[in-house]
Design a protein around this motif. Structure first.
Motif, mmCIF file in Angstrom:
data_model
loop_
_atom_site.group_PDB
_atom_site.id
_atom_site.type_symbol
_atom_site.label_atom_id
_atom_site.label_comp_id
_atom_site.label_asym_id
_atom_site.label_seq_id
_atom_site.Cartn_x
_atom_site.Cartn_y
_atom_site.Cartn_z
ATOM 1 N N THR A 224 -40.528 -17.187 67.819
ATOM 2 C CA THR A 224 -41.727 -17.935 68.217
ATOM 3 C C THR A 224 -41.432 -19.381 68.589
ATOM 4 O OG1 THR A 224 -42.207 -18.516 65.901
ATOM 5 C CG2 THR A 224 -43.187 -16.481 66.772
ATOM 6 N N GLY A 225 -40.215 -19.845 68.293
ATOM 7 C CA GLY A 225 -39.871 -21.225 68.602
ATOM 8 C C GLY A 225 -40.399 -22.224 67.593
ATOM 9 N N GLN A 226 -40.851 -21.733 66.449
ATOM 10 C CA GLN A 226 -41.344 -22.631 65.406
ATOM 11 C C GLN A 226 -40.183 -23.077 64.514
ATOM 12 O OE1 GLN A 226 -44.410 -19.573 64.435
ATOM 13 N NE2 GLN A 226 -45.804 -21.312 64.294
ATOM 14 N N SER A 227 -40.411 -24.145 63.777
ATOM 15 C CA SER A 227 -39.309 -24.768 63.033
ATOM 16 C C SER A 227 -39.488 -24.680 61.523
ATOM 17 C CB SER A 227 -39.174 -26.239 63.448
ATOM 18 O OG SER A 227 -40.376 -26.945 63.154
ATOM 19 N N ILE A 228 -38.387 -24.895 60.817
ATOM 20 C CA ILE A 228 -38.379 -24.804 59.361
ATOM 21 C C ILE A 228 -37.684 -26.020 58.760
ATOM 22 C CG2 ILE A 228 -36.197 -23.513 59.272
ATOM 23 C CD1 ILE A 228 -37.448 -21.894 56.930
ATOM 24 N N PHE A 229 -38.119 -26.394 57.559
ATOM 25 C CA PHE A 229 -37.516 -27.493 56.806
ATOM 26 C C PHE A 229 -36.946 -26.905 55.522
ATOM 27 C CE2 PHE A 229 -37.043 -31.170 54.173
ATOM 28 C CZ PHE A 229 -36.987 -32.280 55.003
ATOM 29 N N PHE A 230 -35.674 -27.222 55.227
ATOM 30 C CA PHE A 230 -35.019 -26.753 54.002
ATOM 31 C C PHE A 230 -35.037 -27.866 52.962
ATOM 32 C CE2 PHE A 230 -32.003 -23.537 56.275
ATOM 33 C CZ PHE A 230 -33.073 -22.661 56.432
ATOM 34 N N LEU A 231 -35.644 -27.586 51.812
ATOM 35 C CA LEU A 231 -35.720 -28.563 50.731
ATOM 36 C C LEU A 231 -35.165 -27.947 49.450
ATOM 37 C CD1 LEU A 231 -36.802 -31.246 49.444
ATOM 38 C CD2 LEU A 231 -38.968 -30.033 49.074
ATOM 39 N N GLY A 232 -34.169 -28.609 48.851
ATOM 40 C CA GLY A 232 -33.705 -28.143 47.555
ATOM 41 C C GLY A 232 -32.208 -28.176 47.364
ATOM 42 N N SER A 233 -31.797 -27.781 46.174
ATOM 43 C CA SER A 233 -30.415 -27.680 45.717
ATOM 44 C C SER A 233 -29.719 -29.052 45.689
ATOM 45 C CB SER A 233 -29.634 -26.674 46.561
ATOM 46 O OG SER A 233 -28.527 -26.196 45.833
ATOM 47 N N LYS A 234 -28.385 -29.027 45.571
ATOM 48 C CA LYS A 234 -27.631 -30.243 45.281
ATOM 49 C C LYS A 234 -27.393 -31.107 46.521
ATOM 50 C CE LYS A 234 -25.053 -28.261 41.380
ATOM 51 N NZ LYS A 234 -23.697 -27.946 40.858
ATOM 52 N N PRO A 235 -27.311 -32.434 46.314
ATOM 53 C CA PRO A 235 -26.940 -33.329 47.417
ATOM 54 C C PRO A 235 -25.448 -33.220 47.708
ATOM 55 C CG PRO A 235 -27.173 -34.577 45.393
ATOM 56 C CD PRO A 235 -27.609 -33.166 45.075
ATOM 57 N N GLY A 236 -25.033 -33.748 48.823
ATOM 58 C CA GLY A 236 -23.613 -33.736 49.157
ATOM 59 C C GLY A 236 -22.856 -34.795 48.376
ATOM 60 N N GLU A 237 -21.557 -34.610 48.278
ATOM 61 C CA GLU A 237 -20.695 -35.591 47.617
ATOM 62 C C GLU A 237 -19.737 -36.171 48.640
ATOM 63 O OE1 GLU A 237 -18.769 -33.801 44.315
ATOM 64 O OE2 GLU A 237 -20.617 -33.307 43.254
ATOM 65 N N GLY A 238 -19.690 -37.495 48.712
ATOM 66 C CA GLY A 238 -18.827 -38.140 49.699
ATOM 67 C C GLY A 238 -19.262 -37.780 51.107
ATOM 68 N N ASN A 239 -18.345 -37.239 51.892
ATOM 69 C CA ASN A 239 -18.667 -36.845 53.264
ATOM 70 C C ASN A 239 -19.138 -35.393 53.373
ATOM 71 O OD1 ASN A 239 -17.919 -39.376 54.336
ATOM 72 N ND2 ASN A 239 -15.747 -38.788 54.342
ATOM 73 N N SER A 240 -19.221 -34.722 52.239
ATOM 74 C CA SER A 240 -19.638 -33.324 52.248
ATOM 75 C C SER A 240 -21.148 -33.219 52.465
ATOM 76 C CB SER A 240 -19.266 -32.640 50.926
ATOM 77 O OG SER A 240 -17.875 -32.679 50.718
ATOM 78 N N PRO A 241 -21.582 -32.208 53.201
ATOM 79 C CA PRO A 241 -23.023 -32.024 53.419
ATOM 80 C C PRO A 241 -23.715 -31.548 52.148
ATOM 81 C CG PRO A 241 -21.830 -30.150 54.289
ATOM 82 C CD PRO A 241 -20.792 -31.154 53.867
ATOM 83 N N SER A 242 -25.000 -31.756 52.060
ATOM 84 C CA SER A 242 -25.766 -31.209 50.945
ATOM 85 C C SER A 242 -25.821 -29.691 51.089
ATOM 86 C CB SER A 242 -27.188 -31.778 50.945
ATOM 87 O OG SER A 242 -27.906 -31.298 52.079
ATOM 88 N N ILE A 243 -26.228 -29.015 50.024
ATOM 89 C CA ILE A 243 -26.366 -27.556 50.082
ATOM 90 C C ILE A 243 -27.383 -27.178 51.150
ATOM 91 C CG2 ILE A 243 -27.118 -25.509 48.820
ATOM 92 C CD1 ILE A 243 -24.407 -26.559 47.916
ATOM 93 N N ALA A 244 -28.472 -27.921 51.228
ATOM 94 C CA ALA A 244 -29.512 -27.630 52.224
ATOM 95 C C ALA A 244 -28.960 -27.781 53.641
ATOM 96 C CB ALA A 244 -30.714 -28.555 52.020
ATOM 97 N N GLU A 245 -28.156 -28.820 53.863
ATOM 98 C CA GLU A 245 -27.559 -29.017 55.193
ATOM 99 C C GLU A 245 -26.583 -27.900 55.529
ATOM 100 O OE1 GLU A 245 -27.526 -33.898 55.579
ATOM 101 O OE2 GLU A 245 -25.963 -32.890 54.409
#
Length: 252
Positions: free
Chosen positions: A102-123
């Motif tokens: 449908t072309g609609q979008s989603i937002f992911f919220l939750g889990s652990k943040p990233g450490e250093g240059n690592s992405p968060s779990i959501a990312e």
């Protein structure tokens, strides 16, 4: 919308299979208001039977899918058998396919943040799902390590992203209470609580192999991976004992 519901330990659950749940979801996405989808398993049902706030939230949810083999067993004991288990992570993947189409979008919220240059779990989860569903529009992501005073800022960020749907992986009951608390302020058309799904997608948590899933033994696989969850694992036998006692007493 009127869904046929049963009550397990006096907590409502929709009598839906996967196809019917998706039909309801599609209708909810036509509403301008934020609909709440909850995915209770045995542990959440036990918690809701002891937590009036959580039970009240589930009562008011727009879709309550039976995510847990224990609910299927319990419904048979209660004499109103559910036709199938609708797992939250599989249902969410169907939602992603729908959003891609449908072309609609989603937002992911939750889990652990990233450490250093690592992405968060959501990312990381968003990237994996983008690879799997190239046409999927990811409106934004945010980790789940925030305090209650920061919640209004999180809601503004979600609204500012223009997301049509919100995936909340904060664990129960925090995820259900977060959505319910801000439901009237959220501009998304719907939101779902999905527990550890982002961790599975990001690859930091392995999902149970098919054998375990097909035989209702995901709880055992999770225990093997995370022995520290033993207290939470106790919810399943406690749940079944409560259901049997409730049935004997003629309750719901």
């Amino acid at each position: 919308m009127s869904n046929k519901r049963i009550r397990i330990l006096d907590v409502p659950v929709d009598m839906v299979n996967t196809g019917e749940a998706m039909d309801i979801f599609r209708e909810l996405m036509k509403s301008p208001e934020c609909s709440l989808i909850v995915t209770p398993n045995s542990e959440i049902i036990v918690n809701a039977s002891q937590d009036p706030e959580l039970k009240g939230i589930i009562e008011k949810a727009d879709l309550i899918i039976p995510d847990g083999i224990g609910l299927v067993y319990a419904s048979k004991i209660m004499g109103m058998p559910l036709r199938e288990r609708v797992t939250g992570i599989d249902f969410l993947e169907q939602i992603l396919r729908y959003l891609e189409e449908t072309g609609q979008s989603i937002f992911f919220l939750g889990s652990k943040p990233g450490e250093g240059n690592s992405p968060s779990i959501a990312e990381a989860a968003a990237q994996k799902m983008k690879e799997k569903y190239p046409g999927l529009q990811i409106a934004g992501t945010h980790h789940g390590y925030f305090r209650e005073p920061e919640e209004s800022e999180i809601v503004e960020r979600i609204n500012g992203s223009g997301a049509d749907f919100l995936c909340v992986a904060l664990g129960s009951p925090k995820q259900e209470k977060f959505v319910f608390r801000h439901q009237e302020m959220l501009n998304v058309k719907g939101a779902i609580g999905v527990g550890g799904s982002l961790d599975v997608w990001a690859g930091t948590l392995k999902r149970a192999p098919e054998f375990y899933r097909n035989h209702g033994l995901e709880w055992l696989y999770r225990f093997i991976q995370q022995p520290s969850r033993y207290k939470r694992m106790a919810a399943l036998p406690l749940f079944m004992i409560k259901v049997v006692i409730s049935r004997i007493r003629g309750g719901k």
